[in-house]
Design a protein around this motif. Sequence first.
Motif, PDB file in Angstrom:
ATOM      1  N   LYS A  26     -27.021  57.901  89.927  1.00 14.51           N
ATOM      2  CA  LYS A  26     -28.007  57.186  90.728  1.00 14.51           C
ATOM      3  C   LYS A  26     -28.190  55.800  90.140  1.00 14.51           C
ATOM      4  N   SER A  27     -28.559  54.864  90.983  1.00 15.51           N
ATOM      5  CA  SER A  27     -28.865  53.519  90.510  1.00 15.51           C
ATOM      6  C   SER A  27     -30.292  53.516  89.955  1.00 15.51           C
ATOM      7  N   LEU A  28     -30.632  52.441  89.240  1.00 17.17           N
ATOM      8  CA  LEU A  28     -32.012  52.305  88.739  1.00 17.17           C
ATOM      9  C   LEU A  28     -33.001  52.285  89.884  1.00 17.17           C
ATOM     10  N   ASP A  29     -32.647  51.611  90.975  1.00 14.58           N
ATOM     11  CA  ASP A  29     -33.543  51.568  92.129  1.00 14.58           C
ATOM     12  C   ASP A  29     -33.794  52.972  92.669  1.00 14.58           C
ATOM     13  N   ALA A  30     -32.755  53.803  92.710  1.00 13.66           N
ATOM     14  CA  ALA A  30     -32.920  55.179  93.189  1.00 13.66           C
ATOM     15  C   ALA A  30     -33.851  55.963  92.270  1.00 13.66           C
ATOM     16  N   PRO A  61     -18.953  47.609  81.532  1.00 17.78           N
ATOM     17  CA  PRO A  61     -19.291  48.937  81.022  1.00 17.78           C
ATOM     18  C   PRO A  61     -20.801  49.082  80.774  1.00 17.78           C
ATOM     19  N   LYS A  62     -21.326  50.234  81.160  1.00 17.68           N
ATOM     20  CA  LYS A  62     -22.751  50.492  80.919  1.00 17.68           C
ATOM     21  C   LYS A  62     -23.045  50.607  79.435  1.00 17.68           C
ATOM     22  N   VAL A  63     -22.104  51.195  78.708  1.00 16.42           N
ATOM     23  CA  VAL A  63     -22.329  51.480  77.288  1.00 16.42           C
ATOM     24  C   VAL A  63     -21.182  50.900  76.466  1.00 16.42           C
ATOM     25  N   THR A  64     -21.533  50.276  75.354  1.00 13.99           N
ATOM     26  CA  THR A  64     -20.552  49.814  74.380  1.00 13.99           C
ATOM     27  C   THR A  64     -20.825  50.535  73.070  1.00 13.99           C
ATOM     28  N   VAL A  65     -19.844  51.281  72.579  1.00 18.11           N
ATOM     29  CA  VAL A  65     -20.001  51.970  71.302  1.00 18.11           C
ATOM     30  C   VAL A  65     -19.612  50.977  70.211  1.00 18.11           C
ATOM     31  N   LEU A 114     -28.934  52.588  83.658  1.00 16.19           N
ATOM     32  CA  LEU A 114     -29.375  53.803  82.984  1.00 16.19           C
ATOM     33  C   LEU A 114     -28.167  54.702  82.810  1.00 16.19           C
ATOM     34  N   THR A 115     -28.013  55.249  81.630  1.00 16.57           N
ATOM     35  CA  THR A 115     -26.966  56.246  81.427  1.00 16.57           C
ATOM     36  C   THR A 115     -27.649  57.567  81.111  1.00 16.57           C
ATOM     37  N   THR A 116     -27.236  58.612  81.793  1.00 18.24           N
ATOM     38  CA  THR A 116     -27.854  59.929  81.586  1.00 18.24           C
ATOM     39  C   THR A 116     -26.842  60.879  80.974  1.00 18.24           C
ATOM     40  N   GLY A 117     -27.339  61.745  80.114  1.00 15.86           N
ATOM     41  CA  GLY A 117     -26.496  62.771  79.521  1.00 15.86           C
ATOM     42  C   GLY A 117     -25.396  62.218  78.642  1.00 15.86           C
ATOM     43  N   LEU A 118     -25.691  61.172  77.886  1.00 18.70           N
ATOM     44  CA  LEU A 118     -24.695  60.611  76.973  1.00 18.70           C
ATOM     45  C   LEU A 118     -24.374  61.646  75.904  1.00 18.70           C
ATOM     46  N   ALA A 136     -22.069  67.125  71.033  1.00 19.70           N
ATOM     47  CA  ALA A 136     -23.494  66.899  70.784  1.00 19.70           C
ATOM     48  C   ALA A 136     -24.089  65.976  71.840  1.00 19.70           C
ATOM     49  N   MET A 137     -25.258  66.335  72.309  1.00 23.45           N
ATOM     50  CA  MET A 137     -25.985  65.513  73.272  1.00 23.45           C
ATOM     51  C   MET A 137     -26.607  64.330  72.544  1.00 23.45           C
ATOM     52  N   ILE A 138     -26.390  63.137  73.071  1.00 20.32           N
ATOM     53  CA  ILE A 138     -27.036  61.937  72.547  1.00 20.32           C
ATOM     54  C   ILE A 138     -28.318  61.684  73.316  1.00 20.32           C
ATOM     55  N   GLY A 139     -28.269  61.765  74.654  1.00 20.84           N
ATOM     56  CA  GLY A 139     -29.476  61.615  75.463  1.00 20.84           C
ATOM     57  C   GLY A 139     -29.285  60.647  76.614  1.00 20.84           C
ATOM     58  N   SER A 140     -30.408  60.215  77.191  1.00 17.36           N
ATOM     59  CA  SER A 140     -30.418  59.280  78.313  1.00 17.36           C
ATOM     60  C   SER A 140     -31.106  58.001  77.864  1.00 17.36           C
ATOM     61  N   TYR A 141     -30.525  56.860  78.220  1.00 11.19           N
ATOM     62  CA  TYR A 141     -31.014  55.574  77.736  1.00 11.19           C
ATOM     63  C   TYR A 141     -30.891  54.510  78.812  1.00 11.19           C
ATOM     64  N   THR A 142     -31.775  53.503  78.742  1.00 10.98           N
ATOM     65  CA  THR A 142     -31.669  52.338  79.615  1.00 10.98           C
ATOM     66  C   THR A 142     -31.229  51.133  78.797  1.00 10.98           C
ATOM     67  N   ALA A 143     -30.864  50.091  79.520  1.00 14.95           N
ATOM     68  CA  ALA A 143     -30.397  48.867  78.873  1.00 14.95           C
ATOM     69  C   ALA A 143     -31.492  48.269  78.006  1.00 14.95           C
TER      70      ALA A 143
END
Length: 195
Positions: A26-30, A61-65, A114-118, A136-143
């Motif tokens: 889903k988008s952030l707006d959703a 990319p949403k996430v940069t490690v 937003l990334t969910t279930g990282l 291992a679950m990391i979690g859900s995070y926003t920018a």
Amino acid sequence: MSAQGNHEDAELQPTFAEGYKPTAAKSLDAYRELDKEDESLARWKASLGIGANAPAEASGPKVTVISLTLTSDSLFRPIVLHLSDKENFKKNPITIKEGAEYSVTVEFKVNHGLTTGLRFIQVVKRAGLTVDRLDAMIGSYTAGEAPYRKQMHTESAPSGLIARSGSYTARSRVTDDDKEVYADFEWVFKLGKEW
């Protein structure tokens, strides 16, 4: 793709609890519009920074490690593997003290949305055989401006003469519920009597 390649990819897929099905992306707006009247959901969204002032979606990319860090009470200084140098991970094996308890910390940045279930998934092999797997679950995070850090649970390194002979290859992956892969890299380590 070879049968071995398919098996390796299967080992790096996240495992979910029975009956759990990740929802569609889903988008952030959703998410902002989702069940506005639900108080507990509003608290969850607020904890993630989803609100009127949340940054807009963007490309890339949403996430940069950024790095993978090994820490231990028996280690003088943490061992940091910067992903900007991942070409050298296989050429320059690190040494892990046999029998030591250590943990891995993933440092990452959420660039937008937003990334969910990282999740962090790691498969360790020796002589081509899988000897350890971590999911291992990391979690859900926003920018955000600052990077996030997530420490995984403590692991114990193998010990003994046989464990010390040869090297180990770890393949680490950071992915999310949508199976989008943000990092996938290999690094090599040996076991020694000291770090």
